[in-house]
Design a protein around this motif. Structure first.
Motif, short mmCIF file in Angstrom:
data_model
loop_
_atom_site.label_atom_id
_atom_site.label_comp_id
_atom_site.label_asym_id
_atom_site.label_seq_id
_atom_site.Cartn_x
_atom_site.Cartn_y
_atom_site.Cartn_z
N PRO A 879 30.32 -14.86 -60.06
CA PRO A 879 30.20 -13.49 -59.54
C PRO A 879 30.67 -12.43 -60.51
N VAL A 880 31.46 -12.79 -61.50
CA VAL A 880 32.03 -11.74 -62.35
C VAL A 880 31.14 -11.42 -63.55
N TYR A 906 34.39 -12.32 -69.31
CA TYR A 906 35.03 -12.24 -68.00
C TYR A 906 35.01 -13.61 -67.34
N ASN A 910 38.16 -15.74 -65.74
CA ASN A 910 38.24 -16.06 -64.32
C ASN A 910 38.10 -17.55 -64.07
N PHE B 154 24.88 -7.41 -59.59
CA PHE B 154 25.65 -6.31 -59.02
C PHE B 154 26.95 -6.75 -58.36
N ARG B 155 27.20 -8.06 -58.31
CA ARG B 155 28.45 -8.48 -57.68
C ARG B 155 29.61 -8.40 -58.66
N SER B 156 29.30 -8.13 -59.92
CA SER B 156 30.35 -8.18 -60.93
C SER B 156 31.10 -6.86 -61.03
N PRO B 157 32.42 -6.91 -60.97
CA PRO B 157 33.21 -5.68 -61.15
C PRO B 157 32.87 -4.96 -62.44
N LEU B 158 32.46 -5.70 -63.46
CA LEU B 158 32.09 -5.02 -64.70
C LEU B 158 30.89 -4.12 -64.48
N MET B 159 29.96 -4.61 -63.61
CA MET B 159 28.79 -3.78 -63.30
C MET B 159 29.26 -2.50 -62.58
N TRP B 160 30.21 -2.69 -61.66
CA TRP B 160 30.75 -1.52 -60.96
C TRP B 160 31.34 -0.56 -61.98
N ILE B 238 38.11 1.13 -59.09
CA ILE B 238 37.13 0.15 -59.52
C ILE B 238 37.59 -0.54 -60.80
N TYR B 241 39.69 -3.16 -59.92
CA TYR B 241 38.98 -4.33 -59.35
C TYR B 241 38.71 -5.37 -60.42
N ASP B 242 38.45 -4.91 -61.65
CA ASP B 242 38.22 -5.87 -62.73
C ASP B 242 39.27 -6.97 -62.66
N PHE B 243 40.46 -6.60 -62.27
CA PHE B 243 41.55 -7.56 -62.23
C PHE B 243 41.79 -8.06 -60.82
N VAL B 245 39.94 -8.37 -58.30
CA VAL B 245 38.90 -9.21 -57.70
C VAL B 245 38.97 -10.63 -58.25
N SER B 246 39.52 -10.80 -59.45
CA SER B 246 39.52 -12.12 -60.08
C SER B 246 40.58 -13.01 -59.43
N SER C 101 30.31 -6.44 -52.14
CA SER C 101 30.18 -6.30 -53.59
C SER C 101 29.22 -5.17 -53.94
N ILE C 105 28.87 0.37 -56.12
CA ILE C 105 27.79 1.00 -56.88
C ILE C 105 27.06 2.01 -56.00
#
Lengths: 1061, 464, 184
Positions: A879-880, A906, A910, B154-160, B238, B241-243, B245-246, C101, C105
């Motif tokens: 997911p990341v 990433y 993870n 889109f589930r990735s915090p990096l995308m956010w 957000i 979240y990078d951190f 969420v992991s 998720s 966005i």
């Protein structure tokens, strides 16, 4: 030079020369063939006394030639070297060759006097991967790490590529002329001035050839030398039985095994079959079936880690233990226990042995002196093991000589000036002979011809060339995949080894060379004699192949073994011998072949250099491995350089304190610190910029300086002193404690039989034992953990196979074969010491090692655990990823999409298992930077070599570029291959149809792979075992790989003191 | 009222405001040696060190940095989060304080917004280059239909992050530019040099101060402020979240979003003070950025600092209370490990040092405030270092624990971006009104300052 | 105080004041007088001007709102289309439509679209960019962005007349009055 125009050429001469040219014929120009003075002149221009030139030019020049020849050679590659007249262009497809589909050819490899039957994968004539030959009794399908890496040496751009005369480029014909001239003189004196030095010869053909040579030149002598030959073992056999017999063990029958300083589970090619036999005795976890292993050793080895009870002691103390054991066994009860272990423990061992007469065996390590070997034999006789768990045979080696003494007599002759012509077939005596022989000096007395035949230009080559007076020749040897030969396996079974490719360089096989030397020496004749014919003739005359010979030989080649060639057992009678205890003072220094580099012959092999040594996890270096106590008393940390002094000999080498290493002894591996070898093995200096470490110093120091002929086994009376300097030693694991976490599950057999589980929670409050399903015999699967997830359990319902793997820690010995197999199968690059130092090693599979127990100096247990990507069903890495470069397949694989990866890393952050690897630099294309900084200069200078190295790549696996994440894929290429085969056969993929690289190579069958959705599959059964657990399952990652906990068959009488979990 | 008086000091008129602020830009004689030297040094880093580092990075790959497995994220992400944090004060001051009708913001918001823009520029560099292959990352991270039929995940915090940071940058830019338009008009009309006139006329877009325009303008500006407020809060949430969420020990902590945002404000105000103090001295803006401003900003620093410190303590508590062996081990590693100095220094910088701001004397003492701001800026960098590489160095499987050692290029890129930031700030101060003129006039009007007797009101403009 | 008696086209008559209050006062007077197309110019927004001139326009907030709604929908639509229809992938065992998720966005898109729409809309409504406007020709108008306040009564106003308007403006005691021509 416009006066030398081609029309001056004698075209008839050219045609004629081409006509009788045999072997792959490539020429730069017509002048070359005609060998006109113009061409000679041109040749001289190209190699004007190159000795005076800079090393770098010389080497790169050789490599340019090497690469070009190699590429040309590959164009004409066949599965086997056919008669040249039959060569046809590739317009008509050869039989059974489907482009893109690999073919496997049976062949064999020899190392340390033992042969191993192999199947080698060949893509359109390009060998890429070595597997064990399941039909070969010494392999049974498995191999060792060194065997796996041997394929890389084939494509090594640093290999010796051309004939050298006094250090300048020359040709085989020129060599033959020189030989013809010299040998004709020798004829007069029946070759009294000729000496031949080989390594331990196993090949029956080569033996026959050399004997034939000695008939032609009765005055000549044939000597054998290898630094780690089985000298002590043969002396010991002589001592015990009066004849140099070879012990062959049958561990499947053994219930109690005692290792006296023998690392039989990891050391040498015989370890493959021994480990398999040992593992068979540990599959069924019942008091009756499970064998028990006691280890008394002078270093921490794989065998020691696998053992049920382990005592570490100075090498000299093993003698005392052996003697005490012998006396006790003979007198039916423990007498005079050695000081190394308590009387109770010792008594327990003795009783265990006595209770298993005929089912017990004692194995003595090669580095132990002959006396201990003799005692070992005596013990086996006393235990009634002979004929049961151990049988004695005539040696595999052609002549069971004590190579040390053999070499001595040669050196004496040389010093006495009796030697005019010295032919060295392989080996590297200048580097690895005992220092007191001073072989290099002796060489200077070889007045006329010094002929060196070897795979690399090394110290010996230089020493030969350095002597003025007479001439020196260096002859490029063929890699074992380039030559026809034969060898003998562990039990003596003979194999006819066929080549996988034509020689990449202008090399000849030893058989061709000896044939040429033995012949009348007519220039260019015998050297061209077909290697195939020599082998074929030998076996035809040997009469092992009945019926139509060609047909028979074809079958033999296909099977990879020659029927009924196992060595006949010898009846042995124990003599009375006196085994005086060794006198020992000060530190004891044990010189052992490096687990990866052996005696140094694999020094230029990047895979082996970077393969973490078992237990120490050390890469790219050797070190003085000492106990923590000694390190304390010396006041040294890891990497601090210590001075080891033995008599006049001194050696400065960084120290490596190792838990479980005995006090008062130093273990040093050999094969490093070369002064002349390829670019991988050549030491480089440490570099730093503004206090930032740029490049660590590589690679090790030459420890042969401590090797003296006097000491049969180990050196005593050494002193260690701290020098104050310090160097970087890189080991891939820095934390050795599990910190109380549930990572490796282990227990004792007694406990396990009481409560059949290793789960800490279950052990805390024992559950009801699930009954197996009586109809199928399949035990009901251990209940899955409750679903703790905000999402529905099944996202994708599918009836596709679901891949899974189990790793049985009970069987794993930590021999590292799987790591190298994975590296070879999946095109994993080597990154060099500096990168490993930064924490960027690329091996997809790693073997973690943890110590147990309170005493760091003597850990109560050592646990090894192979960890690769466990293919989580709920993979945290997926997911990341912002670009979806790692996704899940419907078959449960956690896939890495290389060309989608942008390199955010990433996923690796993870990943709780930290099994992902990242191409921080352009590793796959910068293979030259093993030892050097990746500057533009050496990028250009090594490019050619790299292009050659790339030929080892597996075409079924993508080569990853810079900035791309990678990881274990469960060998998805093999899965797909099996799927295609199954489709063609119109059936499901059969259980066991897919072998992952690590599974296939494993000598103990530790790894199982298959479809866990199929309740009948092996992997499912093993997955449902009581010992099965998913690593870190508390994180709800749902690994597809399960580990099976380790159960030690502890002797209850000793439990309190040793080996408990 | 008496309090507000201190928001503008000296006898200011509309015209004098123009002169005080505008001349910083229009009158070149003000840019003397200190400006040139500082600017020179900054430009060395911005134009030489930074490009050199990036060139070497692109040629070699990110192996030139100290990153490894398990420490996949080293300096680049530390610096990214640090810069983003600094970038928060600007919009926060402009937006939130505007909504709260805090008039004292007027004299610092323009300056702070500029800081935001440039800080986000610096921040944006890192995620892009830390892949080592920006040419791939740059366009594979954007959602657009392509021949490969692949899309971002889109589930990735990096995308956010990509969306959050780019949105934040765009909106801040728009907000900043809108605020500038009327002032550009002022400068356009004030400029005597023809070139300058044209240069400011273009961005002024023909602004003529019509009350209809002001009407819509104010509506838009206010709503934009209203939008920026949740935006500025969301961005660092957000990022956290990078951190959060992991599942990395030391990362998956629910306290992260609030204390990251607080930390951002904390760092942001520290940076504003760090820069505003010398600038107001250098350009004689003491009347507009008064002690009162500094005092208030110091108060905000103190408050947010306390929130951040609470966050640290909560982490420790969590490490113990969770009973997770791994979490506990991580905490001990922070306390006693080889990088323990970083942790304790962090506690000093962000926990202890700001406490001095309790005392009003300290808050009004320029050197003290500036020093504290400096310490806090360092502390905030250390916080990210402690959170990111130091957590990654420890793992669920002790076998994979590894040390992280930064290399020369790690530092050169960091200092390169600092140089770039200062470089841009100087260009900004040099070419754009660093204080919102029209809002200051508005403020002056509201304070009734214009009613004060004036020497010659008619010729006020020409008087200077 | 000189202006062309006859001009091809007149933009309007502009009075210059010294304080905001005078301007507001003047504006309201003009409205009471019946002038409809009045325009005031000031260096900063003067509250009360719009009321004084009776100017009303609340389009801008709506543009922001619509932009925001569109943005949010675009965001979630994009994510859903990609993750469910166009590129359905099994990611860590999560469902194709994982709203938690997707939210961030969607949220950012809302703000981005709203802000851009609002800002651009406002500019458009104000008719920017507009480099030239007749009133720039008004003498001393450069101070409209500095410290002077101008009231313009445009020529298209029905009540506009050279004399009346001048008289009316003069009654407001401006600093000066000028007639502004429109350039051809």
């Amino acid at each position: 030079m416009e006066d030398q125009t081609p029309n001056r050429l004698d075209m008839d001469l050219v045609r004629q020369k081409l006509a009788d040219k045999r072997g792959p014929a490539y020429w730069r120009s017509l002048e070359e063939i005609a060998e006109t003075p113009e061409f000679q002149g041109w040749l001289d221009d190209e190699f004007p006394h190159r000795r005076t030139l800079l090393e770098i030019d010389r080497r790169s020049l050789l490599k340019y030639m090497g690469a070009s020849l190699a590429l040309a050679g590959l164009a004409g590659c066949r599965g086997m070297e056919l008669e040249e007249l039959k060569v046809v262009p590739y317009v008509k497809q050869p039989e059974e060759m489907v482009p893109g589909k690999p073919l496997f050819y049976a062949t064999a490899w020899t190392l340390g006097g033992v042969g191993l039957g192999l199947l080698v994968e060949s893509h359109e004539g390009r060998p890429t991967k070595i597997e064990g030959n399941p039909d070969h009794p010494g392999s049974l399908g498995a191999t060792t790490a060194q065997t796996q890496a041997a394929i890389l040496s084939l494509y090594d751009p640093d290999r010796s590529a051309m004939v050298l005369n006094d250090g300048d480029g020359s040709t085989w014909d020129a060599f033959m002329d020189a030989v013809a001239a010299e040998f004709s003189n020798q004829k007069a004196v029946h070759g009294a001035g000729i000496r031949i030095l080989t390594e331990v010869v196993v090949s029956p053909t080569l033996k026959a050839q050399l004997d034939g040579f000695l008939k032609v030149y009765p005055g000549a002598r044939w000597h054998q030398y290898e630094p780690f030959a089985r000298d002590n073992a043969f002396d010991g056999a002589n001592l015990a039985f009066g004849q140099p017999v070879e012990a062959v063990y049958h561990l499947t029958k053994a219930k109690v095994i005692v290792s006296l300083d023998s690392d039989f589970l990891q050391d040498g090619l015989e370890s493959v079959v021994l480990a398999r036999q040992f593992a068979e005795g540990r599959r069924k976890l019942t008091a009756e079936d499970m064998n028990r292993l006691y280890v008394f050793e002078s270093q921490l080895t794989c065998t020691g880690a696998t053992s049920d009870h382990r005592w570490s002691m100075k090498p000299s103390s093993v003698h005392a233990v052996a003697t005490a054991l012998l006396q006790s066994v003979r007198s039916q009860g423990a007498v005079s226990p050695p000081k190394e272990l308590s009387g109770a423990d010792f008594n327990a061992v003795v009783q265990d042995l006595l209770a298993h007469r005929g089912q017990a065996v004692v194995i003595v390590g090669d580095q132990q002196p002959p006396e201990v070997h003799a005692i070992g034999h005596a013990l086996n006789v006393a235990l009634g093991a002979v004929g049961q768990t151990v049988t004695y045979h005539e040696p595999r080696a052609a002549h069971a000589v004590h190579t040390g003494r053999d070499l001595k007599s040669l050196v004496d002759d040389m010093n006495a000036g009796k030697v005019d012509v010295l032919v060295m077939l392989g080996g590297n005596p200048v580097f690895d002979a005992p220092v007191d022989y001073n072989f290099g000096e002796a060489l200077k007395r070889v007045s006329r011809l010094r002929i060196r035949y070897g795979l690399y230009e090394d110290e010996t080559t230089d020493a030969c060339a350095a002597v003025d007076g007479g001439h020196s020749w260096h002859l490029p040897a063929t890699h074992f995949l380039e030559q026809w030969s034969d060898t003998r396996g562990y039990d003596g079974t003979a194999t006819v080894a066929q080549p996988l490719t034509a020689p990449l360089y202008d090399a000849r096989s030893p058989h061709q060379l000896v044939a040429a030397l033995a012949g009348d020496g007519a220039p260019g004749h015998d050297l061209m004699s077909d290697g195939y014919q020599i082998i074929a003739d030998h076996w035809q005359s040997s009469g092992h192949i009945s019926g139509d010979f060609d047909k028979g030989l074809a079958e033999v080649l296909h099977a990879g073994i020659v029927p009924n060639t196992t060595l006949a057992p010898r009846v042995v009678a124990l003599k009375t011998f006196d085994a005086a205890p060794p006198s020992t003072t000060g530190f004891e220094v044990v010189l052992r072949p490096d687990p990866n580099l052996h005696d140094g012959r694999f020094n230029n092999n990047g895979w082996l250099m970077e393969l973490p040594r078992p237990m120490t996890q050390l890469v790219w270096d050797n070190a003085a491995i000492i106990s923590l106590k000694d390190a304390e008393t010396l006041g040294v940390q890891r990497g601090d350089v210590v001075q080891v002094t033995v008599g006049k000999q001194t050696l400065a080498i960084p120290a490596f304190p190792q838990p479980g290493h005995p006090v008062g002894s130093v273990l040093i591996h050999t094969g490093f610190g070369r002064t002349k070898t390829g670019s991988v093995g050549m030491p480089t200096q440490h570099q730093s910029l503004m206090g930032f470490d740029l490049y660590a110093k590589t690679v090790g120091v030459d420890s042969y300086v401590l090797k003296t002929s006097g000491a049969a086994a180990y050196v005593t009376g050494a002193t260690l002193t701290k020098t104050g300097q310090s160097e970087t030693l890189v080991s891939t694991q820095i934390h050795h404690s599990m910190e109380g976490r549930d990572i490796v599950r282990a227990g004792t057999l007694a406990e396990y039989l009481r409560v059949p589980s290793l789960n800490p929670d279950k052990l805390a409050n024992p559950p009801i034992v699930e009954q197996g399903d009586l109809d199928t015999g399949v035990p009901t699967e251990t209940p899955e953990q409750p679903n703790i997830d905000m999402y529905p359990e099944e996202i994708w319902t599918t009836n596709l196979p679901q891949w899974g793997m189990t790793i049985d820690l009970n069987l794993c010995t930590g021999c590292n074969a799987c790591i190298t197999a994975c590296q070879a199968e999946n095109n994993i690059p080597v990154v060099g010491k500096t990168q490993v130092m930064k924490g960027r090693e690329m091996q997809w599979l790693r073997i973690d090692r943890y110590y147990g127990g309170a005493d760091p100096d003597n850990p109560s247990e050592v646990l090894v655990q192979p960890v690769a990507c466990v293919q989580c069903e709920k993979a945290p890495c997926e997911p990341v990823c912002p670009v979806g470069a790692t996704v899940h397949s419907h078959e449960g694989l956690n896939q890495m999409v290389y060309n989608r990866c942008v390199g955010t890393r990433y996923c690796s952050n993870n990943c709780p298992y930290k099994v992902r690897r990242f191409n921080f630099l352009d590793y796959s294309n910068l293979q030259f930077q093993f030892t050097e900084p990746a500057t533009l200069i050496n990028k250009i200078y090594k490019k050619d070599g790299v292009s050659l190295l790339k030929m080892v790549s597996n075409p079924d696996v993508t080569v990853r570029g810079r900035g791309v994440m990678e990881k274990c894929s469960y060998c998805v290429q093999r899965i797909n291959d099996a799927r295609i085969e199954a489709k063609k056969a119109g059936q499901e993929i059969q259980d066991g149809a897919i072998l992952t690289a690590c599974q296939q190579v494993c000598p103990t069958k530790t790894i199982l792979f298959g479809n866990i959705a199929d309740k009948k599959s092996e992997v499912f059964k093993s997955r449902s075992d009581e010992r099965a657990y998913r690593l870190l399952e508390e994180l709800n990652t749902r690994p597809r790989t399960s580990h099976l906990g380790k159960v030690r068959n502890v002797n209850p009488a000793i439990t309190a003191q040793e080996g408990t979990a | 009222m008496a309090e507000n008086q201190q928001l503008i000091e000296g006898n200011q008129t509309y015209a004098s405001l123009d002169t005080v602020i505008g001349d910083v830009v229009l009158d070149q004689r003000r840019h003397k040696l200190p400006w040139l030297t500082t600017f020179g040094i900054a430009s060395i880093f911005a134009l030489f060190v930074l490009p050199l580092t990036l060139a070497w990075l692109l040629y070699q790959g990110i192996g030139v940095w100290g990153n490894n497995i398990p420490v996949g994220w080293g300096f680049p992400i530390v610096n990214f989060v640090w810069w983003i944090g600094i970038g928060h004060a600007g919009t926060l001051i402009s937006a939130i304080l505007l909504l709260l009708r805090q008039q004292w913001r007027n004299s610092i918001n323009r300056f702070a917004e500029a800081m935001t823009i440039f800080a986000v520029m610096c921040a944006g560099m890192y995620p892009l280059f830390h892949t080592g292959r920006p040419w791939v990352a740059a366009y594979w991270l954007l959602p657009y239909p392509n021949i490969m039929a692949v899309w971002p995940q889109f589930r990735s915090p990096l995308m956010w992050d990509v969306f959050a940071v780019s949105t934040y940058f765009t909106v801040s830019l728009v907000f900043w530019f809108l605020g500038l338009v009327p002032d550009f008009a002022t400068l356009r009309d004030k400029a005597t040099n023809k070139f300058a006139k044209y240069a400011y006329a273009i961005p002024a877009m023909g602004w003529r101060g019509s009350h209809r325009h002001w009407h819509r303008y104010e509506q838009a500006y206010l709503i934009l402020a209203g939008l920026s407020t949740p935006l500025v809060l969301s961005v660092h949430t957000i990022v956290s979240y990078d951190f959060a969420v992991s599942i990395v020990p030391g990362w998956n902590v629910t306290v992260f979003p609030p204390y990251f945002v607080a930390g951002a404000v904390f760092a942001g105000f520290a940076m504003v003070l760090l820069l505003a103090i010398p600038v107001r001295a250098l350009y004689g803006l003491k009347d507009l950025i008064t002690m009162r401003h500094i005092d208030w900003m110091a108060k905000i620093m103190l408050t947010t600092g306390l929130i951040v410190f609470y966050g640290y303590n909560l982490e420790v508590f969590y490490g113990w209370f969770s009973g997770e062996k791994v979490e506990t081990a991580l905490m001990q590693w922070r306390f006693y490990g080889p990088y323990a100095w970083a942790y304790w220094l962090l506690i000093f910088c962000n926990g202890i040092a700001p406490q001095i701001l309790w005392s009003p004397k300290a808050r009004r003492n320029i050197p003290i405030v500036w020093t504290v701001s400096f310490i806090v800026t360092i502390g905030m960098w250390l916080e990210r270092f402690v959170i990111i590489p130091m957590s990654l160095m420890r793992n669920y499987l002790p076998s994979s624990d590894r040390m992280f050692i930064p290399t020369f290029w790690d530092f050169s890129m960091f200092f390169g971006t600092i140089g770039f930031f200062i470089f841009m700030m100087f260009l900004f101060v040099r070419f754009m009104p660093s204080i919102t003129i029209f809002e200051m006039k508005d403020l002056l009007y509201k304070l009734g300052a214009d009613k004060k007797p004036q020497s010659d009101a008619v010729g006020a403009g020409e008087a200077h | 105080m000189s202006h062309a008696p006859i001009a091809p086209k007149i933009y309007g008559m502009v009075a210059e004041f010294e304080t905001p209050d005078q301007l507001v006062h003047a504006a309201s007077r003009a409205k009471e007088f019946g002038y409809t197309s009045i325009d005031g110019h000031s260096p900063f927004p003067i509250h009360g001007m719009s009321e004084a001139t009776g100017f009303k326009c609340n389009l801008v907030p709506w543009i922001f709102l619509v932009g925001g709604i569109l943005g949010g929908l675009t965001g979630i639509a994009l994510e859903s289309y990609v993750s469910i229809l166009d590129l359905p992938l099994e990611i860590g065992g999560k469902p194709l439509f994982s709203l938690p998720s997707f939210f961030p966005i969607m949220y950012e898109c809302t703000i981005l679209f709203s802000a851009l729409a609002g800002a651009i809309g406002m500019m458009a409504l104000n008719g920017f960019p507009r480099p030239y406007h007749p009133i720039f020709d008004c003498p001393g108008f450069e101070r409209a962005s500095q410290d002077r306040f101008f009231l313009a009564i445009e020529a298209d106003d029905p009540l506009y007349s050279e004399i009346e308007t001048r008289r009316f403006l003069a009654g407001l005691e401006p600093i000066n009055i000028s007639v502004v021509e429109e350039e051809e």
